[in-house]
Design an enzyme around this catalytic site. Structure first.
Site, mmCIF file in Angstrom:
data_model
loop_
_atom_site.group_PDB
_atom_site.id
_atom_site.type_symbol
_atom_site.label_atom_id
_atom_site.label_comp_id
_atom_site.label_asym_id
_atom_site.label_seq_id
_atom_site.Cartn_x
_atom_site.Cartn_y
_atom_site.Cartn_z
ATOM 1 N N LYS A 176 67.358 2.933 -28.260
ATOM 2 C CA LYS A 176 65.920 3.075 -27.960
ATOM 3 C C LYS A 176 65.269 4.006 -28.948
ATOM 4 C CE LYS A 176 66.152 7.498 -26.287
ATOM 5 N NZ LYS A 176 65.555 8.661 -26.941
ATOM 6 N N ASP A 219 68.097 9.054 -19.550
ATOM 7 C CA ASP A 219 67.786 7.890 -20.390
ATOM 8 C C ASP A 219 68.574 6.647 -19.991
ATOM 9 O OD1 ASP A 219 66.090 9.440 -21.896
ATOM 10 O OD2 ASP A 219 67.428 9.598 -23.624
HETATM 11 O O1 C5P Z 1 69.482 13.778 -18.244
HETATM 12 P P1 C5P Z 1 70.243 14.226 -19.432
HETATM 13 O O2 C5P Z 1 71.696 14.500 -19.139
HETATM 14 O O3 C5P Z 1 70.088 13.327 -20.617
HETATM 15 O O4 C5P Z 1 69.599 15.600 -19.850
HETATM 16 C C1 C5P Z 1 70.241 16.486 -20.744
HETATM 17 C C2 C5P Z 1 69.487 17.800 -20.758
HETATM 18 O O5 C5P Z 1 68.214 17.612 -21.394
HETATM 19 C C3 C5P Z 1 69.172 18.365 -19.402
HETATM 20 O O6 C5P Z 1 70.233 19.135 -18.917
HETATM 21 C C4 C5P Z 1 67.941 19.208 -19.697
HETATM 22 O O7 C5P Z 1 68.307 20.416 -20.290
HETATM 23 C C5 C5P Z 1 67.228 18.383 -20.744
HETATM 24 N N1 C5P Z 1 66.222 17.487 -20.153
HETATM 25 C C6 C5P Z 1 65.040 18.027 -19.663
HETATM 26 N N2 C5P Z 1 64.088 17.205 -19.111
HETATM 27 C C7 C5P Z 1 64.277 15.862 -19.073
HETATM 28 C C8 C5P Z 1 65.450 15.284 -19.577
HETATM 29 C C9 C5P Z 1 66.409 16.132 -20.111
HETATM 30 O O8 C5P Z 1 64.849 19.239 -19.713
HETATM 31 N N3 C5P Z 1 63.331 15.096 -18.548
#
Ligand code: C5P
Length: 310
Positions: A14, A141
């Site tokens: 993406k 994602d």
């Molecule tokens: O959801 P994911 O594991 O991809 O997120 C990784 C990190 O990215 C989270 O722990 C957070 O620190 C940050 N994040 C965030 N806000 C989001 C998505 C991700 O702060 N909407």
């Protein structure tokens, strides 16, 4: 019917056409208006019954992929099996073509792919909503990798509304040496906001909203309108942590890109081109500038996770 010997699923990468980042929430995430667009670079995940869970990977970037329980593909198999009270005894092979450096949801793609593949292998017949719920547990994602096309992600990006999209849009991606940590980029975004005096929490930052001109540009297939509307609130943070990305972006702009931006949390840079020929020209120029490891040319939109014929 007999149990299939193996199941293969193809999953797209993406790019974020808009990444509007709200304030830091009490749970450590940020509310987003995240306009996802699937692009035609794919990983292929194949699952085969085995004595126990194991992962292998192939492709030029395979050495950079974790092959333990932290891999999102392994976590997807474990989560689905746990939900159905079965053992995740499966060999997961990842044929990796999505750049590993970051910003294109390559790891998330493998999570979505393994989930769909295991669901078919184990004949669980989960609904798409059931699979999307597991995807959301795996990462913000991951749900989008399952559905593909174009979608608006609200919440932390996991609450999806599909969007109309025409195309093809022509993209060039410049892959950097080494990754950028997504949490570190969000933290840097917060730090820059604090330093500018605006504050960084949900009490300080307005709710993020999708840009109507961007949604219209996707629906109309108008590359110039899309170029004018692309935006990424994480870009200042990615550039702050990796200043050299500014040179990569400039190389693409100098070569005639309609727009240049950091993809997601980076460090991959994305360039929108006016045509397939322009895209090839931009890719050659950005590579020749010596500001990235490699370049890839592709189009969007692309379909979501798809089971391949046996
Ligand atoms: O959801 P994911 O594991 O991809 O997120 C990784 C990190 O990215 C989270 O722990 C957070 O620190 C940050 N994040 C965030 N806000 C989001 C998505 C991700 O702060 N909407």
């Amino acid at each position: 019917m007999s149990t299939p010997v193996s199941v293969s699923v193809r999953i797209p990468a993406k790019v974020n056409a808009q990444l509007a980042v709200g304030g830091l929430r009490p749970d450590g995430f940020h509310d987003l208006a995240n306009v996802f667009l699937a692009v035609g670079l794919y990983d292929e995940v194949t699952v085969t019954p085995a004595d126990s869970l194991r992962i292998t990977a192939s492709g030029p970037d395979a050495a950079q992929i974790p092959l333990d329980g932290t891999n999102l593909a392994a976590r997807a198999a474990v989560a689905l099996a746990a939900r159905h009270g079965i053992e995740p005894d499966v060999h997961i092979h990842i044929a990796k073509d999505i750049p590993v450096a970051g910003g294109m949801a390559g790891g998330s793609a493998d999570g979505a792919g393994a989930l769909l593949a295991c669901d078919a292998l184990w004949r669980l017949n989960s609904t798409q909503d059931e699979l999307l719920a597991i995807c959301a547990e795996l990462g913000s994602d991951v749900p989008f990798n399952l559905i593909g096309g174009a979608a608006l992600g609200r919440g932390r990006g996991e609450i999806l509304t599909p969007l109309d999209v025409r195309g093809p849009f022509h993209w060039v991606f410049a892959v950097a040496d080494g990754g950028l940590s997504t949490p570190a980029v969000y933290r840097e975004c917060d730090r820059l906001r604090e330093a500018s005096g605006s504050g960084a929490t949900t009490a300080d930052i307005p709710d993020p909203e999708p840009a109507p001109v961007l949604i219209e540009a996707l629906a109309s297939g108008d590359a110039r309108a899309l170029a004018a509307a692309l935006s990424n609130d994480l870009q200042p943070a990615a550039l702050s942590l990796r200043p050299s990305l500014a040179e990569t972006l400039r190389a693409g702009t100098d070569a005639g890109a309609l727009a240049a931006l950091v993809s997601g949390s980076g460090p991959t840079c994305a360039f929108l081109a006016g045509s397939a020929e322009e895209a090839e020209k931009i890719a050659d120029a950005v590579l020749a500038s010596g500001t990235c490891r490699t370049t890839r040319v592709t189009t969007s939109p692309a379909p979501g996770a798809t089971i391949l014929p046996a």
